[in-house]
Design an enzyme around this catalytic site. Structure first.
Site, PDB file in Angstrom:
ATOM      1  CE  LYS A   1      -4.402  -1.449   0.383  1.00  0.00           C
ATOM      2  NZ  LYS A   1      -5.509  -0.996  -0.467  1.00  0.00           N
TER       3      LYS A   1
ATOM      4  CB  SER B   1      -0.650  -8.171  -0.685  1.00  0.00           C
ATOM      5  OG  SER B   1      -1.452  -8.889   0.240  1.00  0.00           O
TER       6      SER B   1
END
Length: 339
Positions: A67, A316
């Protein structure tokens, strides 16, 4: 070689839509800011699944998640005047840390709305970067709704966690790195929540090599994108329930869904037990801690028939609440006992 079939009415120029060129621009801008995360190999994993597997270790990115890429690129697009008004976001945790860190580097005030059940590790990390945290609601959707009300009151610049072309482009830089690090990839598995990560990756991949398959992975307990993708209409869930809090989204993005419909080859779902088993596997075999969302792609690799010889797997994030490990172990045992 650009596959530019996806055009929206507002796609009038670079930055107003998602293109391979925008991802390339993001890569150039982020080169000195974001880590170029490694690709990890595992002979044991290769033998288990009968293919070559390449783990893209975004759990080793700044703030412990991919992110940071999208948040940084988005904030780089803001003017000094916009930054002075402060930035506002809603997040299940990882976007919060990315925005907070990026805002701190640019001396902008950040306010982040997070669901009440967000792991404290993510809440504390976000505060440590200097952001104000507001805990509200059962899931991301409630936190998002509350954050939008605050935005109308303050005029702060809103940094959406996934439904923004700059955010998508920033996340897409992962794919461009992967294809440089390993040019034999024929498939990439990507965890999916609201769709920002897979939109950026798919746009970048199809720009470079349209023959590479991009497959999304959702939690069965939060499968809004999966249902929307296969029913050809936006599906909003009444509730979500999954250990993968990073992808626990009730409704796909308005911008991400068309990109996914255009570029993504397939979406599959995995159970919490399968996700838990993948977390335990990576911890035991590769000494690597993954959060639920970060383990989703590996869970699909183990549980689905993925037709691939050289399969990229997006890890991720790794921002997991350690106190949940006993519950994760129990879920993993449940899967093995039923096998």
């Amino acid at each position: 070689m650009e596959n530019n079939r996806y055009i929206t009415k507002e796609c009038e120029g670079i930055g107003n839509c998602l293109t391979g060129d925008l991802v390339a621009e993001a890569r150039n801008r982020l080169a000195t800011v974001a880590h170029r995360t490694p690709i990890m190999r595992s002979a044991t994993t290769d033998a288990l699944v009968g293919k070559h597997v390449y783990f893209k270790m975004e759990n080793q990115q700044k703030t412990g998640s991919f992110k940071f890429r999208g948040a940084s690129f988005k904030l780089m697009q803001l003017s000094d005047e916009q930054l002075q008004k402060g930035v506002l976001a809603a997040s299940a945790g990882n976007h919060a840390q990315g925005v907070a860190n990026a805002a701190a580097k640019l001396n902008a005030r950040a306010t982040i709305f997070m669901p009440e059940k967000t792991p404290m590790a993510k809440v504390n990390a976000t505060r440590a970067y200097g952001a104000e945290v507001v805990l509200t609601g059962e899931s991301f959707q409630e936190a998002y709704d509350a954050s939008m009300k605050r935005q109308m009151q303050t005029g702060a610049e809103y940094i959406h966690p996934f439904d923004d072309y700059d955010i998508m482009a920033g996340q897409g830089t992962i794919a461009m790195e992967m294809l440089q690090q390993e040019d034999r990839l024929d498939t990439i598995l990507v965890p999916v929540g609201g769709g920002g990560l897979i939109s950026g990756i798919a746009a970048a991949v199809k720009h470079v090599n349209p023959r590479i398959k991009v497959i999304g992975v959702q939690s069965a307990g939060a499968s809004a994108m999966y249902q929307s993708y296969y029913n050809n209409r936006t599906k909003r869930l009444d509730r979500v329930s999954t250990i993968a809090d990073g992808i626990a989204v009730k409704q796909p993005g308005e911008r991400t869904l068309p990109v996914i419909n255009q570029y993504v080859d397939d979406i599959v779902t995995v159970t919490d037990e399968e996700i838990a088993s993948a977390i335990v596997y990576m911890l035991e075999r590769n000494k690597t801690l993954l959060e639920g969302a970060g383990a989703a792609a590996l869970a699909a690799l183990f549980s689905q028939d993925i037709g691939s010889k050289h399969c990229g797997t997006i890890v991720s994030g790794g921002n997991m609440d350690i106190s949940t490990l006993p519950m994760i172990q129990q879920l993993a045992n449940k899967l093995h006992q039923s096998a």
